[in-house]
Design a protein around this motif. Structure first.
Motif: not given
Length: 101
Positions: A69-72, A89-94
């Motif tokens: 979270a919070g690490r785009p 799970v990536g920086p924007e979606s699961a």
């Protein structure tokens, strides 16, 4: 549940995929995982335990949230298997995937 429907993805074996964005005004990464799996299971996220899927049995949700979270700007990509579902799970979606029966 997520507004993003499960979609079949073409490959050698047929796979169903559900993607749920997280962060911002969306859910936390761990909740996005739960919502994606629930989409594929065809149930409400609150009913996943009745289906035998409990995220905490596979990963600490707080640790997953802290990592992603919070690490785009970070190149974070966490992969795990949750009750037979392959999850990324990536920086924007699961994204949850499972082979179709």
């Amino acid at each position: 549940m997520s507004s993003v429907p499960a979609e079949p993805v073409g490959s050698r074996s047929t796979v169903e995929t559900a993607r749920v964005p997280h962060g911002g005004s969306g859910p936390s990464p761990s909740l996005a995982v739960v919502e994606a799996i629930a989409d594929l299971a065809g149930c409400d996220p609150a009913d996943l335990a009745e289906e035998g899927v409990v995220l905490y049995d596979h990963v600490d949700p707080d640790a997953l949230n802290a990592l992603v979270a919070g690490r785009p700007d970070a190149d974070v990509d966490v992969s795990l298997t949750v009750a037979g579902y392959d999850v990324r799970v990536g920086p924007e979606s699961a994204v949850a995937r499972r082979p179709r029966d």
